[in-house]
Design a protein around this motif. Sequence first.
Motif, PDB file in Angstrom:
ATOM      1  N   PRO A 282     -57.396 -31.873  63.112  1.00 37.69           N
ATOM      2  CA  PRO A 282     -56.169 -31.165  63.518  1.00 37.69           C
ATOM      3  C   PRO A 282     -54.954 -31.600  62.699  1.00 37.69           C
ATOM      4  O   PRO A 282     -54.045 -30.795  62.469  1.00 37.69           O
ATOM      5  CB  PRO A 282     -55.994 -31.559  64.992  1.00 37.69           C
TER       6      PRO A 282
ATOM      7  N   LEU B  42     -55.057 -29.727  59.426  1.00 41.55           N
ATOM      8  CA  LEU B  42     -54.681 -28.332  59.677  1.00 41.55           C
ATOM      9  C   LEU B  42     -53.165 -28.200  59.791  1.00 41.55           C
ATOM     10  O   LEU B  42     -52.566 -27.256  59.263  1.00 41.55           O
ATOM     11  CB  LEU B  42     -55.346 -27.846  60.980  1.00 41.55           C
TER      12      LEU B  42
ATOM     13  N   LEU C  24     -45.983 -14.824  58.754  1.00 43.94           N
ATOM     14  CA  LEU C  24     -46.553 -14.965  60.098  1.00 43.94           C
ATOM     15  C   LEU C  24     -47.426 -16.221  60.177  1.00 43.94           C
ATOM     16  O   LEU C  24     -47.359 -16.995  61.135  1.00 43.94           O
ATOM     17  CB  LEU C  24     -47.379 -13.722  60.450  1.00 43.94           C
TER      18      LEU C  24
ATOM     19  N   THR D 218     -45.023 -19.506  59.892  1.00 46.26           N
ATOM     20  CA  THR D 218     -44.233 -19.857  61.071  1.00 46.26           C
ATOM     21  C   THR D 218     -45.131 -20.227  62.241  1.00 46.26           C
ATOM     22  O   THR D 218     -44.811 -21.144  62.991  1.00 46.26           O
ATOM     23  CB  THR D 218     -43.306 -18.697  61.490  1.00 46.26           C
ATOM     24  N   SER D 219     -46.262 -19.526  62.380  1.00 45.90           N
ATOM     25  CA  SER D 219     -47.107 -19.832  63.530  1.00 45.90           C
ATOM     26  C   SER D 219     -47.768 -21.195  63.370  1.00 45.90           C
ATOM     27  O   SER D 219     -47.939 -21.934  64.332  1.00 45.90           O
ATOM     28  CB  SER D 219     -48.158 -18.743  63.742  1.00 45.90           C
ATOM     29  N   MET D 220     -48.116 -21.561  62.132  1.00 50.98           N
ATOM     30  CA  MET D 220     -48.746 -22.869  61.933  1.00 50.98           C
ATOM     31  C   MET D 220     -47.734 -24.004  62.034  1.00 50.98           C
ATOM     32  O   MET D 220     -48.105 -25.165  62.103  1.00 50.98           O
ATOM     33  CB  MET D 220     -49.475 -22.914  60.592  1.00 50.98           C
ATOM     34  N   GLY D 221     -46.450 -23.632  62.065  1.00 48.16           N
ATOM     35  CA  GLY D 221     -45.424 -24.659  62.246  1.00 48.16           C
ATOM     36  C   GLY D 221     -45.569 -25.403  63.563  1.00 48.16           C
ATOM     37  O   GLY D 221     -45.114 -26.537  63.708  1.00 48.16           O
ATOM     38  N   ILE D 222     -46.242 -24.774  64.516  1.00 49.16           N
ATOM     39  CA  ILE D 222     -46.382 -25.397  65.837  1.00 49.16           C
ATOM     40  C   ILE D 222     -47.550 -26.388  65.859  1.00 49.16           C
ATOM     41  O   ILE D 222     -47.680 -27.192  66.794  1.00 49.16           O
ATOM     42  CB  ILE D 222     -46.594 -24.313  66.933  1.00 49.16           C
ATOM     43  N   ALA D 223     -48.409 -26.347  64.822  1.00 46.40           N
ATOM     44  CA  ALA D 223     -49.691 -27.066  64.878  1.00 46.40           C
ATOM     45  C   ALA D 223     -49.556 -28.544  65.242  1.00 46.40           C
ATOM     46  O   ALA D 223     -50.211 -29.031  66.177  1.00 46.40           O
ATOM     47  CB  ALA D 223     -50.435 -26.910  63.551  1.00 46.40           C
TER      48      ALA D 223
ATOM     49  N   TYR E 277     -47.098 -30.153  66.593  1.00 41.92           N
ATOM     50  CA  TYR E 277     -46.509 -30.353  67.916  1.00 41.92           C
ATOM     51  C   TYR E 277     -47.559 -30.094  69.005  1.00 41.92           C
ATOM     52  O   TYR E 277     -47.626 -30.802  70.005  1.00 41.92           O
ATOM     53  CB  TYR E 277     -45.292 -29.442  68.097  1.00 41.92           C
ATOM     54  N   ALA E 278     -48.359 -29.046  68.796  1.00 39.68           N
ATOM     55  CA  ALA E 278     -49.436 -28.756  69.745  1.00 39.68           C
ATOM     56  C   ALA E 278     -50.406 -29.940  69.805  1.00 39.68           C
ATOM     57  O   ALA E 278     -50.875 -30.334  70.873  1.00 39.68           O
ATOM     58  CB  ALA E 278     -50.166 -27.474  69.349  1.00 39.68           C
ATOM     59  N   MET E 279     -50.659 -30.528  68.647  1.00 40.11           N
ATOM     60  CA  MET E 279     -51.554 -31.694  68.620  1.00 40.11           C
ATOM     61  C   MET E 279     -50.951 -32.852  69.403  1.00 40.11           C
ATOM     62  O   MET E 279     -51.633 -33.511  70.193  1.00 40.11           O
ATOM     63  CB  MET E 279     -51.821 -32.112  67.176  1.00 40.11           C
ATOM     64  N   PHE E 280     -49.653 -33.092  69.211  1.00 37.44           N
ATOM     65  CA  PHE E 280     -48.984 -34.169  69.950  1.00 37.44           C
ATOM     66  C   PHE E 280     -49.093 -33.929  71.454  1.00 37.44           C
ATOM     67  O   PHE E 280     -49.358 -34.846  72.232  1.00 37.44           O
ATOM     68  CB  PHE E 280     -47.502 -34.251  69.555  1.00 37.44           C
ATOM     69  N   ILE E 281     -48.880 -32.662  71.853  1.00 37.50           N
ATOM     70  CA  ILE E 281     -48.980 -32.324  73.279  1.00 37.50           C
ATOM     71  C   ILE E 281     -50.400 -32.577  73.778  1.00 37.50           C
ATOM     72  O   ILE E 281     -50.611 -33.155  74.838  1.00 37.50           O
ATOM     73  CB  ILE E 281     -48.567 -30.847  73.508  1.00 37.50           C
TER      74      ILE E 281
END
Lengths: 236, 102
Positions: A17, A20, A156, A159-164, A166-170
């Motif tokens: 992750p 990614l 698209l 910008t969407s992969m910009g969250i990757a 942070y999602a992993m941290f969560i």
Amino acid sequence: MKTKTNSFHQGIKAGLPIALGYFPIAVAFGVLAKNTGLSTVAAVLMSSMVFAGASQFVALNLLAIGTSYWQIIITTFILNLRHFLMSASLAQRLKPGKLAPLLAFGITDETFSVLSFQPAADNNPPFVLGVNTVAYLGWISGTFCGSLMGQELPALLRTSMGIALYAMFIGLLVPKIKASKAALCLTVLAIAVSSLLYWGPSPLSTLANGWKLMITTILVCTIGTLLFPEEVTEDE
Amino acid sequence: MNKQVLLLIFGMALVTYLPRLLPLVFGLSRALPSWLKRFLSFVPYALLSALIFPEILYSTGSVASAVAGGLVALVLAFYRVNLFLVVIGGIAGVIFIQLLGG
């Protein structure tokens, strides 16, 4: 020997992750490096030798506005000083022996986060090496692609992969918060401090990001040390 | 690549590497006082929380899509879904909102 290889593979899986999440950021870095006038060789060299995303972006900004090199180096030092805390934290769970110089090189916010919440990383240098290696490859390959292509990924996707990350941290943090009241308190406290530093009055909000992270970490851990008599353990 | 840029990169590499290296290689053995051990054990929680918030809000094209992606990740993480799927779910949440024009 067989278990060592297995641990390395497990580490690679656990680090996927990160790779990614790194890739699109590294592509952006490569593109920006090219626009700043760094050759592909220089960009890839910087990514492979420094391996610290935020400070590399800052270095490009400073280069673009003509800041002197020694100022860039000092800024890099300040931004990356927080790795000292992570290295010290890892040292409590890991006896790396001869691998220490190699494992230390791979410490980033992201690898540290994954390693901290993986019981498999305890006293397991090959596992740590696996996590670091796959993260490193994601960072280098993204830099290379970005510099070579000279243009960003499609909007698209980018910008969407910009969250990757942070999602992993969560994904790493939430299960721990569920299991431990101490972890929940530390999290709430850290979010409060970090929000204050971000949105607060100007001497605070204008601090460099590396300082904000370090101030938050030291302050929250100090309060935690006063409040909680034990290390974080699962309540269940 | 000129020599100046090479020196810059070496300088950045050195000042980044030293703080990573020193604690792991020297000194910080397990024989630390218990308060310091506790302090260090809290570092991942504090750092991770500070990394997430508030930066996550600005990590995508819009705050709305970032919140959507963050919420998907939160729900999946709550049910202890595999980490990789948490990441994919977060990305999917962002794409969904962005396709809706948010």
